[in-house]
Scaffold this active site. Sequence first.
Site, PDB file in Angstrom:
ATOM      1  N   LYS A   1       0.843  -1.204   0.000  1.00  0.00           N
ATOM      2  CA  LYS A   1       0.000   0.000   0.000  1.00  0.00           C
ATOM      3  C   LYS A   1       0.882   1.259   0.000  1.00  0.00           C
ATOM      4  O   LYS A   1       1.942   1.262  -0.624  1.00  0.00           O
ATOM      5  CB  LYS A   1      -0.987  -0.043   1.167  1.00  0.00           C
ATOM      6  CG  LYS A   1      -1.803  -1.350   1.159  1.00  0.00           C
ATOM      7  CD  LYS A   1      -2.892  -1.394   2.188  1.00  0.00           C
ATOM      8  CE  LYS A   1      -3.628  -2.719   2.101  1.00  0.00           C
ATOM      9  NZ  LYS A   1      -4.772  -2.792   3.044  1.00  0.00           N
TER      10      LYS A   1
ATOM     11  N   HIS B   1      -8.894  -3.275  -5.840  1.00  0.00           N
ATOM     12  CA  HIS B   1      -8.769  -3.375  -4.382  1.00  0.00           C
ATOM     13  C   HIS B   1      -9.846  -2.519  -3.719  1.00  0.00           C
ATOM     14  O   HIS B   1     -10.225  -1.462  -4.223  1.00  0.00           O
ATOM     15  CB  HIS B   1      -7.380  -2.917  -3.937  1.00  0.00           C
ATOM     16  CG  HIS B   1      -7.067  -3.239  -2.518  1.00  0.00           C
ATOM     17  ND1 HIS B   1      -7.525  -2.471  -1.463  1.00  0.00           N
ATOM     18  CD2 HIS B   1      -6.365  -4.257  -1.960  1.00  0.00           C
ATOM     19  CE1 HIS B   1      -7.101  -2.995  -0.332  1.00  0.00           C
ATOM     20  NE2 HIS B   1      -6.394  -4.082  -0.604  1.00  0.00           N
TER      21      HIS B   1
ATOM     22  N   GLU C   1     -11.475 -10.327  -0.571  1.00  0.00           N
ATOM     23  CA  GLU C   1     -11.073  -9.507   0.572  1.00  0.00           C
ATOM     24  C   GLU C   1     -12.311  -8.874   1.193  1.00  0.00           C
ATOM     25  O   GLU C   1     -12.792  -7.851   0.717  1.00  0.00           O
ATOM     26  CB  GLU C   1     -10.061  -8.442   0.150  1.00  0.00           C
ATOM     27  CG  GLU C   1     -10.337  -7.782  -1.209  1.00  0.00           C
ATOM     28  CD  GLU C   1      -9.731  -6.404  -1.322  1.00  0.00           C
ATOM     29  OE1 GLU C   1      -8.739  -6.147  -0.647  1.00  0.00           O
ATOM     30  OE2 GLU C   1     -10.284  -5.580  -2.058  1.00  0.00           O
TER      31      GLU C   1
ATOM     32  N   GLY D   1      -7.379  -4.415   7.542  1.00  0.00           N
ATOM     33  CA  GLY D   1      -6.772  -3.433   8.428  1.00  0.00           C
ATOM     34  C   GLY D   1      -7.497  -3.241   9.744  1.00  0.00           C
ATOM     35  O   GLY D   1      -7.167  -2.341  10.509  1.00  0.00           O
TER      36      GLY D   1
ATOM     37  N   SER E   1      -6.548  -9.243   6.932  1.00  0.00           N
ATOM     38  CA  SER E   1      -5.895  -9.485   8.228  1.00  0.00           C
ATOM     39  C   SER E   1      -5.340 -10.901   8.348  1.00  0.00           C
ATOM     40  O   SER E   1      -5.491 -11.557   9.381  1.00  0.00           O
ATOM     41  CB  SER E   1      -6.852  -9.178   9.386  1.00  0.00           C
ATOM     42  OG  SER E   1      -7.214  -7.807   9.386  1.00  0.00           O
TER      43      SER E   1
ATOM     44  N   GLY F   1      -0.979  -5.598   6.044  1.00  0.00           N
ATOM     45  CA  GLY F   1      -0.117  -5.176   7.141  1.00  0.00           C
ATOM     46  C   GLY F   1       1.008  -6.134   7.476  1.00  0.00           C
ATOM     47  O   GLY F   1       2.141  -5.708   7.727  1.00  0.00           O
TER      48      GLY F   1
END
Length: 252
Positions: free
Chosen positions: A11, A96, A166, A172, A212, A234
Amino acid sequence: MRKKIVVGNWKMNKTIAEAVELSSAIIDQLGEVSASCEVGIAPAFPALSGVHGVISGTGIHLAAQNCHYEDDGAFTGEVSVRMLDEAGCSYVIVGHSERRQYFGDTNPVVNLKVKKALSAGLNVILCVGETLDEREKGITTEVVTCQVKEGLEGVADIGDIVIAYEPVWAIGTGKTASSLQAQEVHASIRATVAGLYSEPAAAGVRIQYGGSVKPSNAEELFAMPDIDGGLIGGASLNAEDFVAIVKAAEKS
């Protein structure tokens, strides 16, 4: 047997120097890329060239986070697929949820990007997924099916496309769809692909889970029959965590 695929989506994180450092750390910790799992990383646009120089020859794929649907022109701030190809990208992420939410990437726009990327010889990671509101209304299947169908409109061959499910509510947030929840949607996506193309095409298409994914839940997710890897956010910003997720995919 479908080959697993794990891609790190960095990102808008990491400077060029930091991206080079992170990609080097991933290579050092990962070692040789296993034949059982494809690995890719998607840094921000300015870092593509630097990261490409680090990962070239390692078997790790370079991916872009977005593209435009025109070859060139007055589209300030955008990047064309020809530019991505020249930068060394072999994959591009399209649709996305953050692009859909913040930048107005509708299903028709996503479809234009998919077709443009394929025309340039790039592999596409087509992202689909429902919001929390849509899940609570019980329309997850309808929403995701629509995104798949409209995203693939006019695409004759799905061979160069990976689909990434997703759930928007799990990106996130620290929340993760349970392995069974994710499997249910993945199976639905595969059935949709079978209806659009054929059973063999559906059996061959790889469907990633994104939302996640962490070292602690990767193995359970990747053990599901229709989950073929992950699009990692992440956790991909930490070399140790990302490599642990790749190793989980290799074992599954």
